[in-house]
Scaffold this motif. Structure first.
Motif, short mmCIF file in Angstrom:
data_model
loop_
_atom_site.label_atom_id
_atom_site.label_comp_id
_atom_site.label_asym_id
_atom_site.label_seq_id
_atom_site.Cartn_x
_atom_site.Cartn_y
_atom_site.Cartn_z
N ILE A 63 0.84 -1.20 0.00
CA ILE A 63 0.00 0.00 0.00
C ILE A 63 0.87 1.24 0.00
CG2 ILE A 63 -1.66 1.33 1.37
CD1 ILE A 63 -2.80 -1.44 2.28
N LYS A 64 1.91 1.26 0.83
CA LYS A 64 2.82 2.41 0.87
C LYS A 64 3.52 2.59 -0.46
CE LYS A 64 6.65 4.55 3.37
NZ LYS A 64 6.81 5.45 2.28
N ALA A 65 3.96 1.49 -1.09
CA ALA A 65 4.63 1.57 -2.39
C ALA A 65 3.69 2.15 -3.44
CB ALA A 65 5.13 0.20 -2.81
N ALA A 66 2.42 1.76 -3.39
CA ALA A 66 1.45 2.29 -4.35
C ALA A 66 1.23 3.78 -4.13
CB ALA A 66 0.13 1.54 -4.21
N HIS A 67 1.13 4.21 -2.88
CA HIS A 67 0.98 5.64 -2.59
C HIS A 67 2.21 6.42 -3.06
CE1 HIS A 67 -2.79 5.94 -0.29
NE2 HIS A 67 -2.52 4.70 0.10
N ASP A 68 3.39 5.87 -2.80
CA ASP A 68 4.63 6.53 -3.23
C ASP A 68 4.68 6.66 -4.75
OD1 ASP A 68 5.37 6.69 -0.58
OD2 ASP A 68 6.82 5.04 -0.68
N ALA A 69 4.30 5.59 -5.46
CA ALA A 69 4.29 5.62 -6.93
C ALA A 69 3.30 6.66 -7.44
CB ALA A 69 3.94 4.24 -7.48
N MET A 70 2.15 6.77 -6.76
CA MET A 70 1.16 7.76 -7.17
C MET A 70 1.72 9.18 -6.99
SD MET A 70 -2.77 8.26 -5.87
CE MET A 70 -2.31 8.78 -4.23
N GLU A 71 2.36 9.43 -5.86
CA GLU A 71 2.92 10.76 -5.59
C GLU A 71 4.02 11.12 -6.58
OE1 GLU A 71 4.08 10.86 -1.49
OE2 GLU A 71 2.00 10.82 -0.78
N LYS A 72 4.76 10.13 -7.07
CA LYS A 72 5.84 10.36 -8.03
C LYS A 72 5.33 10.41 -9.47
CE LYS A 72 9.28 7.99 -5.22
NZ LYS A 72 10.12 6.78 -5.11
N GLY A 73 4.05 10.16 -9.67
CA GLY A 73 3.48 10.19 -11.01
C GLY A 73 3.86 8.97 -11.84
N GLU A 74 4.12 7.86 -11.20
CA GLU A 74 4.57 6.67 -11.90
C GLU A 74 3.43 5.74 -12.33
OE1 GLU A 74 8.84 6.35 -9.54
OE2 GLU A 74 7.22 4.98 -9.01
N LEU A 75 2.21 6.10 -12.02
CA LEU A 75 1.08 5.24 -12.36
C LEU A 75 0.54 5.58 -13.75
CD1 LEU A 75 -0.79 5.28 -8.95
CD2 LEU A 75 0.92 3.67 -9.76
N ILE A 76 -0.23 4.67 -14.32
CA ILE A 76 -0.84 4.88 -15.63
C ILE A 76 -2.12 5.70 -15.43
CG2 ILE A 76 -1.88 3.75 -17.63
CD1 ILE A 76 -0.13 1.29 -16.93
N SER A 77 -2.28 6.75 -16.22
CA SER A 77 -3.46 7.60 -16.07
C SER A 77 -4.68 6.94 -16.72
CB SER A 77 -3.22 8.96 -16.72
OG SER A 77 -3.24 8.84 -18.14
N LEU A 78 -5.85 7.36 -16.28
CA LEU A 78 -7.10 6.85 -16.85
C LEU A 78 -7.17 7.18 -18.34
CD1 LEU A 78 -9.81 5.47 -16.54
CD2 LEU A 78 -10.77 7.64 -15.80
N LYS A 79 -6.69 8.35 -18.74
CA LYS A 79 -6.70 8.72 -20.15
C LYS A 79 -5.85 7.77 -20.98
CE LYS A 79 -7.77 13.59 -19.81
NZ LYS A 79 -7.39 14.95 -20.14
N ASP A 80 -4.69 7.35 -20.43
CA ASP A 80 -3.84 6.39 -21.14
C ASP A 80 -4.53 5.03 -21.26
OD1 ASP A 80 -1.86 8.29 -21.44
OD2 ASP A 80 -0.68 7.57 -19.73
#
Length: 77
Positions: free
Chosen positions: A53-70
């Motif tokens: 969960i922490k890793a997912a939050h960190d990835a979100m804060e760094k902008g490393e996740l795939i956007s809904l538009k993508d």
């Protein structure tokens, strides 16, 4: 907010053929009643769960996740 079937029909009639396939798949999944309700997860949260969960939050804060538009772009093309 109440949505009428007329409004849904209007929206469906204005979809492209490619979008119609996507919406049809979604609607079919929504009306399926073949599966029983999934029970609430009553397992305790582990340290591995908390780390994930922490890793997912960190990835979100760094902008490393795939956007809904993508994701939408990938599904439509």
């Amino acid at each position: 907010m109440a949505i009428s079937k007329d409004r849904i029909n209007y929206l469906i009639n204005h979809l492209t053929e490619k979008d119609l396939e996507l919406v049809t798949d979604l609607m079919e999944r929504l009306i399926q009643n073949d599966y029983p309700e999934i029970p609430l997860d009553d397992e305790p949260t582990t340290q591995d769960d908390l780390a994930s969960i922490k890793a997912a939050h960190d990835a979100m804060e760094k902008g490393e996740l795939i956007s809904l538009k993508d994701i939408e772009h990938e599904l439509r093309n």
